[in-house]
Design a protein around this motif. Structure first.
Motif, short mmCIF file in Angstrom:
data_model
loop_
_atom_site.label_atom_id
_atom_site.label_comp_id
_atom_site.label_asym_id
_atom_site.label_seq_id
_atom_site.Cartn_x
_atom_site.Cartn_y
_atom_site.Cartn_z
N MET A 1 0.85 -1.21 0.00
CA MET A 1 0.00 0.00 0.00
C MET A 1 0.88 1.24 0.00
O MET A 1 1.84 1.33 0.75
CB MET A 1 -0.90 -0.04 1.24
CG MET A 1 -1.97 1.01 1.26
SD MET A 1 -3.38 0.67 0.19
CE MET A 1 -4.10 -0.74 1.01
N ALA A 2 0.51 2.22 -0.80
CA ALA A 2 1.34 3.42 -0.93
C ALA A 2 1.22 4.33 0.29
O ALA A 2 0.16 4.44 0.89
CB ALA A 2 0.90 4.19 -2.17
N ILE A 3 2.34 4.96 0.65
CA ILE A 3 2.31 6.00 1.67
C ILE A 3 1.79 7.27 0.99
O ILE A 3 2.34 7.70 -0.02
CB ILE A 3 3.72 6.25 2.25
CG1 ILE A 3 4.26 4.97 2.92
CG2 ILE A 3 3.68 7.41 3.23
CD1 ILE A 3 3.56 4.56 4.18
N GLU A 4 0.75 7.83 1.54
CA GLU A 4 0.14 9.05 0.99
C GLU A 4 0.17 10.16 2.04
O GLU A 4 0.32 9.91 3.22
CB GLU A 4 -1.33 8.80 0.64
CG GLU A 4 -1.58 7.88 -0.52
CD GLU A 4 -3.08 7.64 -0.71
OE1 GLU A 4 -3.43 7.23 -1.82
OE2 GLU A 4 -3.88 7.83 0.23
N ARG A 5 -0.06 11.38 1.52
CA ARG A 5 -0.32 12.52 2.41
C ARG A 5 -1.68 13.10 2.06
O ARG A 5 -2.09 13.10 0.91
CB ARG A 5 0.74 13.61 2.20
CG ARG A 5 2.07 13.24 2.79
CD ARG A 5 3.08 14.31 2.49
NE ARG A 5 4.36 13.97 3.07
CZ ARG A 5 5.49 14.59 2.79
NH1 ARG A 5 5.51 15.58 1.90
NH2 ARG A 5 6.61 14.23 3.38
N THR A 6 -2.35 13.61 3.10
CA THR A 6 -3.65 14.24 2.88
C THR A 6 -3.75 15.48 3.76
O THR A 6 -3.05 15.61 4.76
CB THR A 6 -4.79 13.23 3.19
OG1 THR A 6 -6.02 13.78 2.73
CG2 THR A 6 -4.89 12.90 4.66
N LEU A 7 -4.62 16.40 3.33
CA LEU A 7 -4.80 17.65 4.07
C LEU A 7 -6.05 17.51 4.93
O LEU A 7 -7.12 17.16 4.42
CB LEU A 7 -4.93 18.81 3.07
CG LEU A 7 -4.83 20.26 3.55
CD1 LEU A 7 -6.11 20.77 4.18
CD2 LEU A 7 -3.66 20.49 4.51
N SER A 8 -5.88 17.77 6.19
CA SER A 8 -6.97 17.69 7.16
C SER A 8 -7.19 19.07 7.78
O SER A 8 -6.22 19.79 8.04
CB SER A 8 -6.59 16.68 8.25
OG SER A 8 -7.32 16.90 9.43
N ILE A 9 -8.44 19.43 7.98
CA ILE A 9 -8.76 20.67 8.71
C ILE A 9 -9.72 20.32 9.84
O ILE A 9 -10.75 19.67 9.60
CB ILE A 9 -9.42 21.73 7.81
CG1 ILE A 9 -8.53 22.07 6.62
CG2 ILE A 9 -9.73 23.00 8.62
CD1 ILE A 9 -9.16 23.07 5.64
N ILE A 10 -9.38 20.75 11.05
CA ILE A 10 -10.35 20.72 12.15
C ILE A 10 -11.04 22.09 12.11
O ILE A 10 -10.41 23.13 12.26
CB ILE A 10 -9.65 20.44 13.49
CG1 ILE A 10 -8.94 19.07 13.42
CG2 ILE A 10 -10.68 20.46 14.63
CD1 ILE A 10 -8.17 18.70 14.67
N LYS A 11 -12.34 22.06 11.83
CA LYS A 11 -13.09 23.27 11.51
C LYS A 11 -13.44 24.07 12.78
O LYS A 11 -13.28 23.58 13.90
CB LYS A 11 -14.35 22.88 10.73
CG LYS A 11 -14.05 22.26 9.35
CD LYS A 11 -15.33 21.98 8.58
CE LYS A 11 -15.04 21.39 7.20
NZ LYS A 11 -16.31 21.14 6.43
N PRO A 12 -13.94 25.32 12.59
CA PRO A 12 -14.16 26.20 13.76
C PRO A 12 -15.04 25.60 14.86
O PRO A 12 -14.81 25.88 16.04
CB PRO A 12 -14.84 27.44 13.14
CG PRO A 12 -14.32 27.48 11.74
CD PRO A 12 -14.20 26.03 11.32
N ASP A 13 -16.02 24.80 14.49
CA ASP A 13 -16.91 24.23 15.53
C ASP A 13 -16.14 23.30 16.45
O ASP A 13 -16.29 23.35 17.67
CB ASP A 13 -18.11 23.51 14.89
CG ASP A 13 -17.71 22.39 13.94
OD1 ASP A 13 -16.71 22.54 13.21
OD2 ASP A 13 -18.40 21.35 13.92
N ALA A 14 -15.29 22.46 15.87
CA ALA A 14 -14.55 21.48 16.68
C ALA A 14 -13.42 22.16 17.46
O ALA A 14 -13.13 21.76 18.60
CB ALA A 14 -14.01 20.37 15.79
N VAL A 15 -12.80 23.20 16.88
CA VAL A 15 -11.79 23.96 17.63
C VAL A 15 -12.47 24.62 18.84
O VAL A 15 -11.96 24.54 19.96
CB VAL A 15 -11.10 25.01 16.73
CG1 VAL A 15 -10.20 25.93 17.55
CG2 VAL A 15 -10.28 24.32 15.64
N ALA A 16 -13.66 25.20 18.62
CA ALA A 16 -14.38 25.88 19.70
C ALA A 16 -14.79 24.88 20.80
O ALA A 16 -14.85 25.24 21.98
CB ALA A 16 -15.61 26.60 19.16
#
Ligand code: DGI
Length: 141
Positions: A1-16
């Motif tokens: 299986m290939a090693i990949e990178r992905t972009l994740s964002i924890i959005k304002p609701d979860a940060v709050a």
């Protein structure tokens, strides 16, 4: 299986809600490494550019309003099958439809405030990583 990178964002609701650490724990437990991270408060122009693909959709203004409503936590995740693995951890876009135990089932309130973003394909992952971390060191390990 290939090693990949992905972009994740924890959005304002979860940060709050103060659940950054709980969400990071899920990434780590699934074997995804955080190889870059920063907290940012997006400008309207940045949020519109990031979600440009949705510009014509009826929910675009609500989406942008939400994404600029507070700081977000942005990270690059690295690991085997990282793109699909992160999407699995996130659950369906609408938290009411998200499988039990997924991030959205556990932390999201609504389809607008749905806790997290994750790239959906290798091409979007590359573009989204470059959007937030242009020419910046990413610490593969
Ligand atoms: O990749 P996802 O975040 O799961 O979903 P997406 O790329 O199709 O949509 C991006 C964001 O736009 C999503 O997280 C929430 C918002 N969105 C998508 N579809 C709808 C929506 N918002 C509303 N209000 N209604 C929708 O049908």
């Amino acid at each position: 299986m290939a090693i990949e990178r992905t972009l994740s964002i924890i959005k304002p609701d979860a940060v709050a809600k103060n659940v950054i650490g709980q969400i990071y724990s899920r990434f780590e437990a699934a074997g995804l490494k955080i190889v870059a991270a920063k907290m940012v408060h997006l400008s309207r122009r940045e949020a519109e550019a990031f979600y440009a693909v949705h510009r014509e959709r009826p929910f675009f203004k609500d989406l942008v309003d939400f994404m600029v409503s507070g700081p977000v936590m942005v990270q690059v995740l690295e690991g085997e099958n990282a793109i699909a693995k992160n999407r699995e951890l996130m659950g369906a876009t609408d938290p009411k439809k998200a499988a039990p135990g997924t991030i959205r089932a556990d932390f999201a309130e609504s389809i607008d405030a749905n806790a997290v973003h994750g790239s959906d394909a290798p091409e979007t992952a590359a573009a989204e990583i470059a959007f937030f971390f242009p020419g910046m060191a990413i610490y593969s390990r």
